[in-house]
Motif scaffolding. Structure first.
Motif, PDB file in Angstrom:
ATOM      1  N   GLY A 155       0.513  -0.809   0.118  1.00 40.94           N
ATOM      2  CA  GLY A 155      -0.192  -0.454   0.255  1.00 40.94           C
ATOM      3  C   GLY A 155       0.628   1.148   0.351  1.00 40.94           C
ATOM      4  N   GLU A 156       2.191   1.036   0.116  1.00 39.45           N
ATOM      5  CA  GLU A 156       2.746   2.392   0.185  1.00 39.45           C
ATOM      6  C   GLU A 156       4.120   2.252  -1.076  1.00 39.45           C
ATOM      7  OE1 GLU A 156       5.611   2.772   4.183  1.00 39.45           O
ATOM      8  OE2 GLU A 156       4.098   1.736   4.878  1.00 39.45           O
ATOM      9  N   GLU A 232     -13.786  -6.323  -1.883  1.00 40.74           N
ATOM     10  CA  GLU A 232     -13.013  -6.280  -3.273  1.00 40.74           C
ATOM     11  C   GLU A 232     -12.574  -5.002  -3.925  1.00 40.74           C
ATOM     12  OE1 GLU A 232     -14.459  -7.645  -7.424  1.00 40.74           O
ATOM     13  OE2 GLU A 232     -15.479  -8.912  -5.947  1.00 40.74           O
ATOM     14  N   ILE A 233     -11.052  -4.888  -3.803  1.00 41.70           N
ATOM     15  CA  ILE A 233     -10.492  -3.675  -3.816  1.00 41.70           C
ATOM     16  C   ILE A 233      -9.810  -4.628  -5.586  1.00 41.70           C
ATOM     17  CG2 ILE A 233     -10.493  -2.763  -1.990  1.00 41.70           C
ATOM     18  CD1 ILE A 233      -7.445  -3.446  -2.365  1.00 41.70           C
ATOM     19  N   SER A 234      -9.552  -2.998  -6.227  1.00 44.77           N
ATOM     20  CA  SER A 234      -8.354  -2.993  -7.317  1.00 44.77           C
ATOM     21  C   SER A 234      -6.729  -2.739  -6.709  1.00 44.77           C
ATOM     22  CB  SER A 234      -8.304  -1.759  -8.381  1.00 44.77           C
ATOM     23  OG  SER A 234      -7.390  -1.128  -8.752  1.00 44.77           O
ATOM     24  N   LEU A 235      -5.849  -2.895  -6.901  1.00 45.29           N
ATOM     25  CA  LEU A 235      -4.767  -3.144  -6.627  1.00 45.29           C
ATOM     26  C   LEU A 235      -4.063  -1.486  -5.998  1.00 45.29           C
ATOM     27  CD1 LEU A 235      -2.460  -5.403  -5.223  1.00 45.29           C
ATOM     28  CD2 LEU A 235      -1.402  -4.851  -7.118  1.00 45.29           C
ATOM     29  N   ARG A 250      -5.553 -12.012  -3.567  1.00 44.52           N
ATOM     30  CA  ARG A 250      -6.405 -12.380  -4.594  1.00 44.52           C
ATOM     31  C   ARG A 250      -7.235 -12.812  -5.276  1.00 44.52           C
ATOM     32  NH1 ARG A 250      -3.418 -13.495 -10.365  1.00 44.52           N
ATOM     33  NH2 ARG A 250      -3.677 -15.317  -9.761  1.00 44.52           N
ATOM     34  N   THR A 251      -8.433 -12.426  -5.507  1.00 43.84           N
ATOM     35  CA  THR A 251      -9.235 -13.040  -6.848  1.00 43.84           C
ATOM     36  C   THR A 251      -8.904 -14.113  -7.786  1.00 43.84           C
ATOM     37  OG1 THR A 251     -10.293 -11.563  -8.044  1.00 43.84           O
ATOM     38  CG2 THR A 251     -11.027 -11.265  -5.463  1.00 43.84           C
ATOM     39  N   PRO A 252      -9.866 -14.770  -8.053  1.00 37.86           N
ATOM     40  CA  PRO A 252      -9.761 -15.289  -8.969  1.00 37.86           C
ATOM     41  C   PRO A 252      -9.440 -15.225 -10.445  1.00 37.86           C
ATOM     42  CG  PRO A 252     -11.573 -17.042  -8.228  1.00 37.86           C
ATOM     43  CD  PRO A 252     -10.771 -15.258  -7.001  1.00 37.86           C
ATOM     44  N   THR A 253     -10.486 -13.915 -10.328  1.00 35.55           N
ATOM     45  CA  THR A 253     -10.057 -12.041 -11.380  1.00 35.55           C
ATOM     46  C   THR A 253      -8.886 -11.515 -11.172  1.00 35.55           C
ATOM     47  OG1 THR A 253     -12.451 -12.290 -11.549  1.00 35.55           O
ATOM     48  CG2 THR A 253     -11.153 -10.726 -12.151  1.00 35.55           C
ATOM     49  N   GLU A 255      -7.113  -9.027 -11.769  1.00 34.11           N
ATOM     50  CA  GLU A 255      -7.476  -7.273 -11.382  1.00 34.11           C
ATOM     51  C   GLU A 255      -7.678  -7.472 -10.231  1.00 34.11           C
ATOM     52  OE1 GLU A 255      -5.150  -6.028 -13.105  1.00 34.11           O
ATOM     53  OE2 GLU A 255      -4.251  -7.518 -14.297  1.00 34.11           O
ATOM     54  N   ARG A 256      -8.507  -7.866  -9.400  1.00 34.63           N
ATOM     55  CA  ARG A 256      -9.423  -7.619  -8.412  1.00 34.63           C
ATOM     56  C   ARG A 256      -8.715  -8.237  -7.324  1.00 34.63           C
ATOM     57  NH1 ARG A 256     -11.813  -3.744  -9.317  1.00 34.63           N
ATOM     58  NH2 ARG A 256     -13.416  -3.719  -7.325  1.00 34.63           N
ATOM     59  N   TRP A 257      -8.884  -8.079  -5.801  1.00 36.07           N
ATOM     60  CA  TRP A 257      -8.304  -8.703  -4.931  1.00 36.07           C
ATOM     61  C   TRP A 257      -9.516  -8.250  -2.898  1.00 36.07           C
ATOM     62  CZ3 TRP A 257      -3.264 -10.292  -4.666  1.00 36.07           C
ATOM     63  CH2 TRP A 257      -2.332  -9.935  -5.736  1.00 36.07           C
ATOM     64  N   LYS A 258      -9.344  -8.865  -2.717  1.00 40.13           N
ATOM     65  CA  LYS A 258     -10.037  -9.001  -1.205  1.00 40.13           C
ATOM     66  C   LYS A 258      -9.349  -8.684  -0.294  1.00 40.13           C
ATOM     67  CE  LYS A 258     -14.661 -10.731  -2.967  1.00 40.13           C
ATOM     68  NZ  LYS A 258     -15.269 -11.840  -2.466  1.00 40.13           N
ATOM     69  N   ILE A 259     -10.003  -8.056   0.360  1.00 37.58           N
ATOM     70  CA  ILE A 259      -9.025  -7.342   2.048  1.00 37.58           C
ATOM     71  C   ILE A 259      -9.649  -7.612   2.892  1.00 37.58           C
ATOM     72  CG2 ILE A 259      -9.686  -4.745   1.232  1.00 37.58           C
ATOM     73  CD1 ILE A 259      -6.731  -4.000   2.116  1.00 37.58           C
ATOM     74  N   LEU A 260      -9.277  -7.790   4.036  1.00 35.90           N
ATOM     75  CA  LEU A 260     -10.114  -7.255   4.873  1.00 35.90           C
ATOM     76  C   LEU A 260      -8.996  -7.108   6.164  1.00 35.90           C
ATOM     77  CD1 LEU A 260     -11.852  -8.257   7.372  1.00 35.90           C
ATOM     78  CD2 LEU A 260     -10.301 -10.049   8.036  1.00 35.90           C
ATOM     79  N   GLN A 261      -8.870  -5.063   6.184  1.00 36.28           N
ATOM     80  CA  GLN A 261      -8.963  -4.296   7.488  1.00 36.28           C
ATOM     81  C   GLN A 261      -9.865  -3.591   8.650  1.00 36.28           C
ATOM     82  OE1 GLN A 261      -7.184  -0.052   6.287  1.00 36.28           O
ATOM     83  NE2 GLN A 261      -5.516  -0.824   6.775  1.00 36.28           N
ATOM     84  N   THR A 262     -10.023  -3.635  10.033  1.00 37.71           N
ATOM     85  CA  THR A 262     -10.705  -3.514  10.733  1.00 37.71           C
ATOM     86  C   THR A 262      -9.922  -3.549  12.036  1.00 37.71           C
ATOM     87  OG1 THR A 262     -12.813  -3.439  11.509  1.00 37.71           O
ATOM     88  CG2 THR A 262     -12.308  -6.084  10.831  1.00 37.71           C
TER      89      THR A 262
END
Length: 328
Positions: A155-156, A232-235, A250-253, A255-262
């Motif tokens: 992310g940086e 679901e986000i983009s990089l 990374r998702t099966p697609t 260019e798409r990613w799943k993120i967990l932040q809380t």
């Protein structure tokens, strides 16, 4: 299962048996997550309950308003345990966190012979990234994509560097498919450390690194197993998540990613490694790279990849050839 412990309550052997067996695949969540739990309680979410239970007894001494990471640290202190993330000894980073002088990847790049990363094993080099087989790989074909720059998470990184990362990842997947044609997919994930790495063990590898490992697990499967909902986000959206720790898959697609932040959930850094170990029916705690380095598998991966590159050289893309030619 989900184990709810009353705030201030004593954790007995039965709870430990359910919630802390070999500390495998555990996520800690604050009680008001999703509004479904009592206000004065904590939950330990457990994915697996195989193997024998360790003889741990402790009291939950966090309050309802404590930071969930501080609670996790406190539990490791009380149990005097190494859970593959925090360690209750003098190597813990505490409020200072790991520093660049402690970074094993930076030491590796500098040729530090005292580092656990000292054996030369780079398989791929681009302008901003290098790729190595990881210490602690309980399965061959497990690589890390690491930026040269000492940052806490991808992310940086600047957008143009993330674009390069996409190219590197595509190349690495192609190379691994050549080296391991029978693999049932490759899982890609990152444990973002937050902007400072505070709270991690002094020897934690907080220098950003993306894992690529043979696995049939998917981002959706990890959501189902954990019970938590990922975004679901983009990089290129990662810049919005760099301040705090996260789990990115990374998702099966591509260019798409799943993120967990809380701040309601604490995800141990080896969580996904634990899930893959479960997938491979490894129940002895050897997912923990601190205690099980698996050097022989690391070197086997090095040999497998170099052999695949050599055998398929004429059919490789110019970019892969350029970034791996130093091997030959």
């Amino acid at each position: 299962g989900m184990v709810t412990i009353p705030y201030g309550g004593v954790v007995n052997d039965e709870v430990i048996d359910k919630a802390h067996r070999f500390n495998r695949s555990i996520m800690f969540a604050a009680t008001d997550y999703m509004g479904i739990l009592p206000v004065d309680a904590y939950t330990i979410h457990v994915v697996s309950d195989h193997a024998e239970s360790p003889p741990y007894k402790y009291t939950i001494c966090a309050t309802n308003h404590d930071d969930i990471v501080k609670q996790f640290e406190r539990i490791t202190d009380i149990t005097q345990s190494d859970v593959g993330d925090h360690k209750s000894n003098t190597s813990k980073g505490g409020t200072d966190g790991p520093s660049v002088r402690d970074c094993a990847y930076c030491k590796y790049l500098q040729g530090d012979t005292e580092s656990v990363e000292s054996n030369e094993r780079t398989l791929y080099r681009s302008e901003n990234f290098f790729v190595i087989p990881t210490v602690g790989q309980f399965t061959t074909g497990y690589l890390l994509i690491i930026p040269y720059k000492h940052v806490m998470s991808n992310g940086e990184l600047e957008p143009e560097v993330l674009s390069e990362f996409n190219d590197v990842l595509a190349d690495i997947i192609e190379i691994l498919q050549l080296a391991y044609p029978d693999a049932n997919g490759f899982l890609v994930w990152e444990n973002g450390s937050g902007s400072s790495g505070v709270g991690k063990a002094k020897d934690s590898l907080v220098h950003s690194h993306v894992h690529v490992a043979p696995s049939s697990l998917t981002s959706e499967a990890i959501e189902d197993i954990s019970g938590f909902t990922f975004d679901e986000i983009s990089l290129y959206d990662l810049k919005d998540y760099k301040a705090s720790s996260y789990l990115l898959v990374r998702t099966p697609t591509p260019e798409r990613w799943k993120i967990l932040q809380t701040d309601k959930i604490y995800i141990p850094r080896q969580y996904v490694r634990q899930l893959i170990a479960e997938e491979l029916s490894i129940h002895d705690g050897s997912w923990n790279w601190r205690t099980h380095p698996y050097y022989e598998k690391m070197h086997q991966t090095l040999e497998d990849v170099i052999s695949a590159l050599e055998s398929n050289w004429d059919n490789l893309s110019d970019r892969i050839k350029e970034n791996t030619k130093f091997l030959f």
